[in-house]
Design an enzyme around this catalytic site. Structure first.
Site, mmCIF file in Angstrom:
data_model
loop_
_atom_site.group_PDB
_atom_site.id
_atom_site.type_symbol
_atom_site.label_atom_id
_atom_site.label_comp_id
_atom_site.label_asym_id
_atom_site.label_seq_id
_atom_site.Cartn_x
_atom_site.Cartn_y
_atom_site.Cartn_z
ATOM 1 N N GLU A 15 11.637 -61.648 -34.729
ATOM 2 C CA GLU A 15 11.399 -61.556 -36.172
ATOM 3 C C GLU A 15 12.598 -60.977 -36.903
ATOM 4 O O GLU A 15 13.478 -60.354 -36.294
ATOM 5 C CB GLU A 15 10.157 -60.712 -36.455
ATOM 6 C CG GLU A 15 10.310 -59.243 -36.108
ATOM 7 C CD GLU A 15 9.258 -58.377 -36.786
ATOM 8 O OE1 GLU A 15 9.414 -58.128 -37.994
ATOM 9 O OE2 GLU A 15 8.304 -57.955 -36.113
ATOM 10 N N ASP A 53 -1.285 -60.230 -39.571
ATOM 11 C CA ASP A 53 -0.899 -60.510 -38.179
ATOM 12 C C ASP A 53 -2.119 -60.837 -37.328
ATOM 13 O O ASP A 53 -2.067 -61.712 -36.455
ATOM 14 C CB ASP A 53 -0.191 -59.298 -37.561
ATOM 15 C CG ASP A 53 1.132 -58.970 -38.219
ATOM 16 O OD1 ASP A 53 1.585 -59.750 -39.090
ATOM 17 O OD2 ASP A 53 1.718 -57.926 -37.870
ATOM 18 N N LYS A 96 9.782 -60.063 -48.078
ATOM 19 C CA LYS A 96 9.071 -59.814 -46.831
ATOM 20 C C LYS A 96 7.956 -60.849 -46.731
ATOM 21 O O LYS A 96 7.034 -60.856 -47.545
ATOM 22 C CB LYS A 96 8.501 -58.389 -46.824
ATOM 23 C CG LYS A 96 7.795 -58.001 -45.537
ATOM 24 C CD LYS A 96 7.279 -56.565 -45.644
ATOM 25 C CE LYS A 96 6.534 -56.164 -44.386
ATOM 26 N NZ LYS A 96 5.966 -54.794 -44.501
ATOM 27 N N LYS A 135 1.305 -50.877 -34.171
ATOM 28 C CA LYS A 135 2.101 -49.756 -34.679
ATOM 29 C C LYS A 135 1.251 -48.488 -34.708
ATOM 30 O O LYS A 135 0.081 -48.515 -35.080
ATOM 31 C CB LYS A 135 2.637 -50.069 -36.074
ATOM 32 C CG LYS A 135 3.676 -51.204 -36.069
ATOM 33 C CD LYS A 135 4.236 -51.439 -37.457
ATOM 34 C CE LYS A 135 5.331 -52.486 -37.443
ATOM 35 N NZ LYS A 135 4.823 -53.852 -37.215
#
Length: 303
Positions: free
Chosen positions: A25, A142, A86, A159
């Site tokens: 990415e 995601d 983004k 995360k």
């Protein structure tokens, strides 16, 4: 191949020769780390993929063109750029239509990787269900992408700033296989342990490749999460990182930071609160994931 997609020469040669390719990415370069560590990491990660038997394809959008593989100059551009979007799934059409530059998150990288025919993607950590879900209802795109796009994501878990138990529960609802590599516990990004048992465990790249091949050959749509724990000597103790995360979350709430701005803020603030230790751990785990991703892709290519 889509008219919107450009394949880098090295990647095109790999496709033609039947060599394994690993997607990477670009958001981690433009939004995830400060300069120059972001550029150094991007270069090192690409080399790690090569050193482990595959070809790297860092994915991004430049001038409305989807790039499968970036040149050295393009990598540097994303490391230094200040006007880079983004991109998640919802943002791709806007970026293409307006001919903008965009860095791909996990979800967008998965989409473009699948369109290019790449099955394995290595990153740092996936997004997931944010803490205080009842107060913000913030769930990363995601997870939805993993439920429908056929790309395996090699990561150090979700995360650490997220609610990991709820993230695992959401992945189960979406039917996404979650596999821990060489351990019974789902990793927690900076830390080896999360306190959460992984649904599945496999111990070699060959086993992981066989699993993925069986899933897709059988016709089951969607991706898979491969949780690769960070190397023990480079990981952070779970207790130590949790204090920094709690403080960063309080600050984000006080500042009114929401949506796509939350994760970059939290990661940057945690880096400050840990005096750079979390950034060092982040770099190490991304490289560790790239190595495993290349090994899995190489094993898949042999099946």
């Amino acid at each position: 191949m889509s008219d919107y997609i450009d394949i880098a020469p090295e990647v095109a040669e790999a496709f033609a020769a039947g060599k394994p390719v690993v997607a990477l990415e670009s958001t981690i370069i433009s939004h995830g780390m400060p300069y120059p560590q972001n550029l150094e990491t991007a270069r090192a990660v690409e080399q790690d993929v090569r050193d482990n038997g595959a070809i790297p394809a860092t994915i991004a959008v430049i001038g409305g063109r989807c790039k499968i593989g970036l040149s050295p100059d393009e990598l540097e551009y994303f490391a230094k750029g200040t006007d880079i979007l983004k991109l998640s799934r919802r943002d791709i059409p806007y970026c293409l239509a307006k001919k903008r530059d965009g860095a791909t998150t996990v979800s967008a990288t998965m989409i473009l990787a699948e369109k290019a025919g790449i099955r394995v993607f290595a990153t740092g950590g996936i997004g997931g269900v944010h803490r205080d879900l009842a107060g913000n209802f913030d769930v990363s795109a995601d997870l939805t992408e993993l439920g429908k796009t056929g790309v395996a994501v090699v990561c150090a878990g979700a995360k650490a700033i997220l609610d990991i138990p709820k993230t695992l529960e959401h992945l189960e609802t979406l039917g996404v296989p979650v596999i821990a590599y060489g351990t019974d516990e789902f990793p927690a990004f900076y830390s080896v342990e999360s306190g959460q048992k992984a649904p599945l465990r496999l111990d070699t790249p060959e086993e992981l490749a066989a699993f993925l091949n069986s899933k897709w050959e059988f016709g089951l749509e969607g991706g898979a999460v491969i949780g690769n724990p960070p190397e023990a000597d480079k990981a952070l103790a779970r207790e130590a990182i949790e204090g920094a995360i709690d403080n960063a979350l309080i600050e984000a709430k006080e500042k009114g930071i929401q949506g796509r701005d939350v994760t970059p803020f939290l990661l940057a603030r945690v880096t400050q609160l840990t005096e750079g230790k979390s950034l060092e751990a982040n770099i190490a785990l991304v490289r560790n994931n790239a190595r495993l991703g290349a090994q899995i892709a190489a094993s898949l290519a042999k099946i």
